[in-house]
Design an enzyme around this catalytic site. Structure first.
Site, PDB file in Angstrom:
ATOM      1  N   SER A 198       0.060   7.923  -2.052  1.00  0.00           N
ATOM      2  CA  SER A 198       0.012   9.222  -1.438  1.00  0.00           C
ATOM      3  C   SER A 198       1.470   9.719  -1.240  1.00  0.00           C
ATOM      4  O   SER A 198       2.265   9.245  -0.353  1.00  0.00           O
ATOM      5  CB  SER A 198      -0.775   9.567  -0.413  1.00  0.00           C
ATOM      6  OG  SER A 198      -0.416  10.703   0.339  1.00  0.00           O
ATOM      7  N   HIS A 222      -1.330  10.309  -6.012  1.00  0.00           N
ATOM      8  CA  HIS A 222      -2.162  11.170  -5.127  1.00  0.00           C
ATOM      9  C   HIS A 222      -1.371  12.298  -4.294  1.00  0.00           C
ATOM     10  O   HIS A 222      -0.236  11.934  -3.648  1.00  0.00           O
ATOM     11  CB  HIS A 222      -2.675  10.251  -4.155  1.00  0.00           C
ATOM     12  CG  HIS A 222      -3.625  10.933  -3.121  1.00  0.00           C
ATOM     13  ND1 HIS A 222      -4.991  11.007  -3.659  1.00  0.00           N
ATOM     14  CD2 HIS A 222      -3.521  11.377  -1.946  1.00  0.00           C
ATOM     15  CE1 HIS A 222      -5.754  11.569  -2.450  1.00  0.00           C
ATOM     16  NE2 HIS A 222      -4.966  11.831  -1.520  1.00  0.00           N
ATOM     17  N   ASP A 275      -1.436  15.268  -1.848  1.00  0.00           N
ATOM     18  CA  ASP A 275      -2.281  16.154  -0.768  1.00  0.00           C
ATOM     19  C   ASP A 275      -1.959  17.557  -0.668  1.00  0.00           C
ATOM     20  O   ASP A 275      -0.748  17.878  -0.219  1.00  0.00           O
ATOM     21  CB  ASP A 275      -1.989  15.188   0.508  1.00  0.00           C
ATOM     22  CG  ASP A 275      -2.893  13.904   0.475  1.00  0.00           C
ATOM     23  OD1 ASP A 275      -3.894  14.099   0.157  1.00  0.00           O
ATOM     24  OD2 ASP A 275      -2.294  12.720   0.664  1.00  0.00           O
ATOM     25  N   MET A 313      -2.719  20.633   1.316  1.00  0.00           N
ATOM     26  CA  MET A 313      -3.105  21.364   2.569  1.00  0.00           C
ATOM     27  C   MET A 313      -2.683  22.708   3.105  1.00  0.00           C
ATOM     28  O   MET A 313      -1.572  23.060   2.690  1.00  0.00           O
ATOM     29  CB  MET A 313      -2.500  20.233   3.857  1.00  0.00           C
ATOM     30  CG  MET A 313      -2.748  19.042   3.604  1.00  0.00           C
ATOM     31  SD  MET A 313      -2.348  17.928   5.146  1.00  0.00           S
ATOM     32  CE  MET A 313      -2.366  16.292   4.506  1.00  0.00           C
ATOM     33  N   HIS A 338      -5.849  16.052  -4.377  1.00  0.00           N
ATOM     34  CA  HIS A 338      -6.524  16.066  -3.128  1.00  0.00           C
ATOM     35  C   HIS A 338      -6.549  17.178  -2.352  1.00  0.00           C
ATOM     36  O   HIS A 338      -5.727  17.700  -1.772  1.00  0.00           O
ATOM     37  CB  HIS A 338      -6.511  14.955  -2.196  1.00  0.00           C
ATOM     38  CG  HIS A 338      -7.213  14.771  -1.189  1.00  0.00           C
ATOM     39  ND1 HIS A 338      -6.947  13.750  -0.119  1.00  0.00           N
ATOM     40  CD2 HIS A 338      -8.375  15.482  -0.700  1.00  0.00           C
ATOM     41  CE1 HIS A 338      -8.036  14.004   1.014  1.00  0.00           C
ATOM     42  NE2 HIS A 338      -8.863  14.928   0.348  1.00  0.00           N
ATOM     43  N   MET A 385      -7.152  19.921   0.213  1.00  0.00           N
ATOM     44  CA  MET A 385      -7.574  19.936   1.737  1.00  0.00           C
ATOM     45  C   MET A 385      -7.402  21.409   1.943  1.00  0.00           C
ATOM     46  O   MET A 385      -6.604  21.867   2.922  1.00  0.00           O
ATOM     47  CB  MET A 385      -6.951  18.951   2.577  1.00  0.00           C
ATOM     48  CG  MET A 385      -7.464  17.718   2.548  1.00  0.00           C
ATOM     49  SD  MET A 385      -6.238  16.372   3.150  1.00  0.00           S
ATOM     50  CE  MET A 385      -5.233  16.255   1.730  1.00  0.00           C
ATOM     51  N   MET A 442     -13.120   9.787   3.078  1.00  0.00           N
ATOM     52  CA  MET A 442     -11.965   9.864   4.079  1.00  0.00           C
ATOM     53  C   MET A 442     -12.278   8.465   5.130  1.00  0.00           C
ATOM     54  O   MET A 442     -13.348   8.468   5.686  1.00  0.00           O
ATOM     55  CB  MET A 442     -11.853  11.202   4.609  1.00  0.00           C
ATOM     56  CG  MET A 442     -11.306  12.561   3.969  1.00  0.00           C
ATOM     57  SD  MET A 442      -9.739  12.068   3.041  1.00  0.00           S
ATOM     58  CE  MET A 442      -8.723  11.777   4.195  1.00  0.00           C
ATOM     59  N   GLY A 493      -5.505  15.300   7.173  1.00  0.00           N
ATOM     60  CA  GLY A 493      -4.339  16.192   7.704  1.00  0.00           C
ATOM     61  C   GLY A 493      -2.929  15.561   7.838  1.00  0.00           C
ATOM     62  O   GLY A 493      -2.010  16.106   7.481  1.00  0.00           O
ATOM     63  N   GLY A 529      -0.566  11.728   7.486  1.00  0.00           N
ATOM     64  CA  GLY A 529      -0.644  10.265   6.875  1.00  0.00           C
ATOM     65  C   GLY A 529      -0.419   9.288   8.380  1.00  0.00           C
ATOM     66  O   GLY A 529      -0.139   9.836   9.384  1.00  0.00           O
ATOM     67  N   GLY A 530      -0.465   8.190   8.235  1.00  0.00           N
ATOM     68  CA  GLY A 530       0.056   7.061   9.256  1.00  0.00           C
ATOM     69  C   GLY A 530      -0.819   6.776  10.196  1.00  0.00           C
ATOM     70  O   GLY A 530      -0.732   6.298  11.473  1.00  0.00           O
ATOM     71  N   ASP A 585      -9.392   6.920   1.344  1.00  0.00           N
ATOM     72  CA  ASP A 585      -8.017   7.746   1.648  1.00  0.00           C
ATOM     73  C   ASP A 585      -7.823   7.456   3.232  1.00  0.00           C
ATOM     74  O   ASP A 585      -8.695   8.309   4.064  1.00  0.00           O
ATOM     75  CB  ASP A 585      -7.941   9.042   1.024  1.00  0.00           C
ATOM     76  CG  ASP A 585      -6.687   9.661   1.448  1.00  0.00           C
ATOM     77  OD1 ASP A 585      -5.939   9.181   1.810  1.00  0.00           O
ATOM     78  OD2 ASP A 585      -6.780  10.893   1.114  1.00  0.00           O
ATOM     79  N   GLY A 640      -5.262   5.108   6.030  1.00  0.00           N
ATOM     80  CA  GLY A 640      -4.994   3.720   6.905  1.00  0.00           C
ATOM     81  C   GLY A 640      -5.457   2.726   5.872  1.00  0.00           C
ATOM     82  O   GLY A 640      -5.447   1.504   6.382  1.00  0.00           O
ATOM     83  N   GLY A 647      -0.320   6.008   1.561  1.00  0.00           N
ATOM     84  CA  GLY A 647       0.750   6.561   1.960  1.00  0.00           C
ATOM     85  C   GLY A 647       1.728   5.828   2.525  1.00  0.00           C
ATOM     86  O   GLY A 647       2.803   5.320   1.909  1.00  0.00           O
TER      87      GLY A 647
HETATM   88  C1  DX5 Z   1      -4.644  12.503   4.915  1.00  0.00           C
HETATM   89  C2  DX5 Z   1      -4.258  12.285   3.490  1.00  0.00           C
HETATM   90  C3  DX5 Z   1      -3.913  10.992   2.952  1.00  0.00           C
HETATM   91  C4  DX5 Z   1      -2.732  10.270   3.623  1.00  0.00           C
HETATM   92  C5  DX5 Z   1      -2.723   8.731   3.791  1.00  0.00           C
HETATM   93  O1  DX5 Z   1      -5.058  13.734   5.011  1.00  0.00           O
HETATM   94  O2  DX5 Z   1      -5.227  12.822   2.567  1.00  0.00           O
HETATM   95  O3  DX5 Z   1      -3.725  10.978   1.530  1.00  0.00           O
HETATM   96  O4  DX5 Z   1      -1.400  10.577   3.029  1.00  0.00           O
HETATM   97  O5  DX5 Z   1      -1.809   8.196   4.341  1.00  0.00           O
HETATM   98  P1  DX5 Z   1      -1.932   6.843   4.901  1.00  0.00           P
HETATM   99  O6  DX5 Z   1      -1.927   6.063   3.829  1.00  0.00           O
HETATM  100  O7  DX5 Z   1      -0.425   6.757   5.625  1.00  0.00           O
HETATM  101  O8  DX5 Z   1      -2.882   6.894   5.919  1.00  0.00           O
HETATM  102 ZN    ZN Z   2      -5.251  12.359   0.216  1.00  0.00          ZN
END
Ligand code: DX5
Ligand code: ZN
Length: 217
Positions: free
Chosen positions: A6, A31, A33, A35, A64, A66, A135, A140, A142-143, A169, A171, A191
């Site tokens: 991501s 990927h 994202d 938003m 993706h 959102m 999900m 919203g 990462g991390g 997607d 963690g 990500g």
């Molecule tokens: C969250 C995103 C993910 C995110 C995942 O809303 O859809 O794609 O980047 O990040 P990690 O892999 O760090 O959880």
């Molecule tokens: Zn995503």
């Protein structure tokens, strides 16, 4: 196991070269994202940015969405070069129309579900879908930490539609990917784990190796 890094965790100041680098490092899909600050409490980028970075990779662009009422923007994402378009079942009143728009434009349609949304909500559309995105964090950011109980949704989907691709997607890292693989996940978004690694090629390889070992056991 496919790995879709991501770009949310990439350096946006050099997004093109980041995408080029993860492609060379073995990313199966890229990927992206998107938003809108409404469906999720964060903002990223839209079709113009995707279009600009499209030329940096030959791998599929896994977009993706959102965003609220994504049907309004499908045309723009198709023109920007999206290959797979995931949108949220919670965000769109006319799901059939949105799936049809994506497919008619030559891209692959996917439906995504937030952690609190029952997986049964996607069942009426399974025949028309290329993939379902489960999900494993609140969308919203990462991390965040992996929600292992979401894998129950993956198992239910795989029992109902064995041919359907299932993506998770949020963690995913070296500690959580084995569990996802055992549940039947086909594609993991990652990500922080990929972009935060010293050696991204080695990390993608290690993630795949963990998934492979978990299934072989
Ligand atoms: C969250 C995103 C993910 C995110 C995942 O809303 O859809 O794609 O980047 O990040 P990690 O892999 O760090 O959880
Ligand atoms: Zn995503």
């Amino acid at each position: 196991m496919q790995i879709a890094p991501s770009v949310l965790s990439a350096d946006f100041a050099k997004l093109g070269t980041e995408i080029e680098e993860i492609t060379q490092a073995g990313a199966d899909w890229i990927h992206l994202d998107v938003m809108d600050g409404h469906f999720v409490p964060n903002l990223t980028f839209g079709p113009p940015v995707i279009k600009m970075v499209r030329g940096f990779s030959n791998q599929p662009f896994d977009v993706h969405l959102m965003i609220d009422r994504p049907s309004r923007y499908i045309e723009n994402f198709l023109k920007a070069g999206a290959d797979i378009i995931s949108f949220h079942v919670e965000a769109e009143p006319d799901i059939d129309k949105t799936i049809d728009l994506i497919a008619a434009g030559g891209a692959k349609p996917a439906l995504a579900v937030k952690p609190g949304t029952p997986i049964q909500t996607v069942y009426p559309y399974l025949d028309k879908l290329y993939m379902v995105l489960v999900m494993t964090v609140e969308p919203g950011f990462g991390g965040q930490s992996f929600m292992g109980d979401m894998l129950e949704k993956v198992r239910a989907l795989k029992a109902k539609a064995p041919e359907l691709l299932v993506q998770v997607d949020g963690g995913i890292n070296l500690d959580t990917i084995a569990e996802a693989a055992k549940a039947g996940v086909d594609c993991c978004v990652a990500g922080t784990s990929v972009f935060g690694a010293e050696d991204r090629e080695q990390r993608i390889f290690a993630l795949k190796a963990r998934a492979f070992d978990a299934i072989a056991k």
